[in-house]
Design a protein around this motif. Structure first.
Motif, short mmCIF file in Angstrom:
data_model
loop_
_atom_site.label_atom_id
_atom_site.label_comp_id
_atom_site.label_asym_id
_atom_site.label_seq_id
_atom_site.Cartn_x
_atom_site.Cartn_y
_atom_site.Cartn_z
N ILE A 150 0.83 -1.21 0.00
CA ILE A 150 0.00 0.00 0.00
C ILE A 150 0.86 1.27 0.00
CG2 ILE A 150 -2.06 -1.03 1.08
CD1 ILE A 150 -1.04 0.10 3.79
N LEU A 151 2.17 1.08 0.11
CA LEU A 151 3.08 2.24 0.17
C LEU A 151 4.27 2.00 -0.77
CD1 LEU A 151 3.03 2.67 4.03
CD2 LEU A 151 2.51 4.53 2.45
N VAL A 265 3.79 -4.00 4.06
CA VAL A 265 3.07 -2.91 3.39
C VAL A 265 3.83 -2.32 2.21
CG1 VAL A 265 1.79 -2.26 5.47
CG2 VAL A 265 3.97 -1.14 4.99
N ALA A 266 5.09 -2.69 2.04
CA ALA A 266 5.90 -2.06 0.98
C ALA A 266 7.00 -3.02 0.51
CB ALA A 266 6.53 -0.76 1.49
N LYS A 301 -2.19 3.70 -0.27
CA LYS A 301 -3.41 3.41 -1.04
C LYS A 301 -3.51 1.93 -1.33
CE LYS A 301 -1.68 4.00 -5.72
NZ LYS A 301 -2.00 4.14 -7.08
N GLY A 302 -4.76 1.45 -1.31
CA GLY A 302 -4.99 0.04 -1.59
C GLY A 302 -5.23 -0.18 -3.08
N TYR A 303 -5.21 -1.45 -3.47
CA TYR A 303 -5.43 -1.83 -4.86
C TYR A 303 -6.65 -2.72 -5.01
CZ TYR A 303 -1.07 0.37 -6.08
OH TYR A 303 -0.10 1.32 -6.28
N PHE A 308 -8.09 -2.87 2.93
CA PHE A 308 -8.21 -2.98 4.39
C PHE A 308 -6.88 -2.71 5.11
CE2 PHE A 308 -6.53 -7.03 3.18
CZ PHE A 308 -5.76 -7.46 4.27
N LYS A 309 -5.78 -2.87 4.38
CA LYS A 309 -4.47 -2.73 5.05
C LYS A 309 -4.23 -1.30 5.55
CE LYS A 309 -1.42 -6.31 3.16
NZ LYS A 309 -0.04 -6.50 2.63
N VAL A 310 -4.83 -0.32 4.89
CA VAL A 310 -4.55 1.07 5.28
C VAL A 310 -5.05 1.31 6.71
CG1 VAL A 310 -4.88 3.51 4.71
CG2 VAL A 310 -4.67 1.82 2.86
#
Ligand SMILES: Cc1cc2nc3c(=O)[nH]c(=O)nc-3n(C[C@H](O)[C@H](O)[C@H](O)COP(=O)(O)OP(=O)(O)OC[C@H]3O[C@@H](n4cnc5c(N)ncnc54)[C@H](O)[C@@H]3O)c2cc1C
Ligand code: SF4
Length: 338
Positions: A150-151, A265-266, A301-303, A308-310
């Motif tokens: 998400i990052l 997350v990245a 931001k999610g894809y 939900f991860k944010v």
């Protein structure tokens, strides 16, 4: 089965010589990631150089009060090593949150840093994947991306780095000592792993003909107020959806220094100095923790499947910092080593 040549390196210089001589060669340490990838043809080295017997198995104190960890120290030995368990419990905690005891017995310090993403499509050779086959496309964008980043993503790749150990190393400002044909150098942990950009097939800034010899931890420890919080689908033997390495130095109720790194997350452990300085000199309160979380997650931001991860990451950061501030025991695994 794709045939490959097997050789054993006699020392570090020999490993470098053999690596430099064959652009398709790969080092093997514990083999827990490389062998899996070779079995499904994602990695196809023509030459496998076994470094598992090289004498890179020490954990030593450095002159400046830090620790030097040999690249072949098994993850289990490291997690339970007295100097790590007592002075860097965040590292023990992160290692013990990963994989299984059997895997940790084989997995090496250097191999853990270089393990490859767990993106579903990277493993599925029937689908396009820019990391596996540069230029072929990214199946995770618009596909099953629940576990993806998400990052720091790019249009070419939204993979995450799967290590737990690396999240703690990032939070603690570790550095990675490497040696290649032109000598040795130290790479700061922040510069070791890369963001995907348009070259997602290159995971790290390690050169192809370099070997990791050890990882160094600086003296500034966070032995009392720390947490490694790992959120995953199962309580054990699963990779992180989101993980947080949080460490605080407190003067009374005031935070004199903070470290926060995120996993899951990245494309690399995610740190942002602004999030940490947002806590410096502030009281250890929930609202200050959530402000730091918002700074750390700026631009997340999610894809689709991973939207939900944010929110999950935001709540996990708040919880990890609150646990760290309280100095509470972190997990069952932790109790074994404290
Ligand atoms: C089922 C399963 C679950 C797992 N769960 C987790 C988890 O929850 N959390 C987690 O963090 N990890 C997890 N892991 C990953 C595991 O931690 C890694 O596979 C392991 O750390 C890799 O270390 P290794 O020594 O076996 O590496 P290898 O497989 O031997 O090597 C991996 C890569 O590193 C390179 N390499 C190895 N050593 C060096 C060196 N000294 N210098 C330069 N290059 C080197 C190799 O060439 C290869 O490209 C899991 C693995 C499996 C199979
Ligand atoms: S996210 Fe990266 S690893 Fe996954 S399919 Fe896309 S390019 Fe491949």
């Amino acid at each position: 089965m794709i045939n490959f040549e097997y050789s054993r390196a006699t020392d570090v210089a020999d490993a470098i010589r053999q690596l430099a001589a064959d652009p398709s060669a790969k080092l093997i340490a514990g083999g827990t990631n490389l062998i899996d990838l070779m079995k499904i043809d994602v990695e196809q080295p023509r030459h496998v150089i076994d470094i598992s017997r090289l004498p890179l198995t020490n954990v030593e104190e450095t002159q400046d009060g830090g620790l030097k960890i040999g690249a072949l120290v098994p993850n289990s030995d490291l997690a339970y090593h007295p100097l790590i368990a007592e002075r860097y419990p965040l590292v023990s905690s992160a290692i013990l949150a990963g994989a299984s005891q059997q895997l940790r017995n084989k997995a090496s310090t250097g191999g853990n840093l270089l393990q490859r993403t767990r993106c579903f499509y990277f493993y599925d050779t029937a689908t396009p994947c820019n990391k596996r086959t540069p230029g072929s496309g990214c199946s995770a964008i618009g596909g099953a991306n629940r576990i993806n980043a998400i990052l720091g993503t790019s249009e070419a790749c939204i993979a995450t780095h799967p290590s737990d150990f690396c999240v703690a190393l990032a939070a603690l400002n570790a550095s990675v000592n490497v040696v290649g044909p032109s000598g040795g150098r130290a790479i700061s942990f922040a510069d070791f792993h890369r963001l995907p950009g348009n070259t997602p097939h290159i995971d790290t800034n390690l050169k192809r003909d370099e070997i990791i010899t050890d990882v160094e931890l600086p003296a500034d420890v966070f032995g009392s107020n720390y947490t490694y919080l790992k959120i995953r689908d199962r309580l054990s033997y699963a990779f992180a959806l989101v993980s947080v390495a949080a460490a605080l130095n407190l003067e009374g109720d005031s935070i004199s220094e903070a470290r926060i790194a995120l996993g899951g997350v990245a494309h690399k452990p995610w740190r942002k100095p602004e999030a940490e300085s947002a806590l410096t000199g502030k009281a250890a309160t929930e609202s200050n923790f959530m402000t730091a979380a918002d700074v750390l997650l700026e631009g997340a931001k999610g894809y689709g499947h991973n939207d939900f991860k944010v929110g999950l990451a935001r709540r996990a950061i708040g919880r990890a910092l609150a646990q760290a501030a309280r100095g509470t025991p972190q997990s069952q695994s932790d109790k074994k080593v404290r």
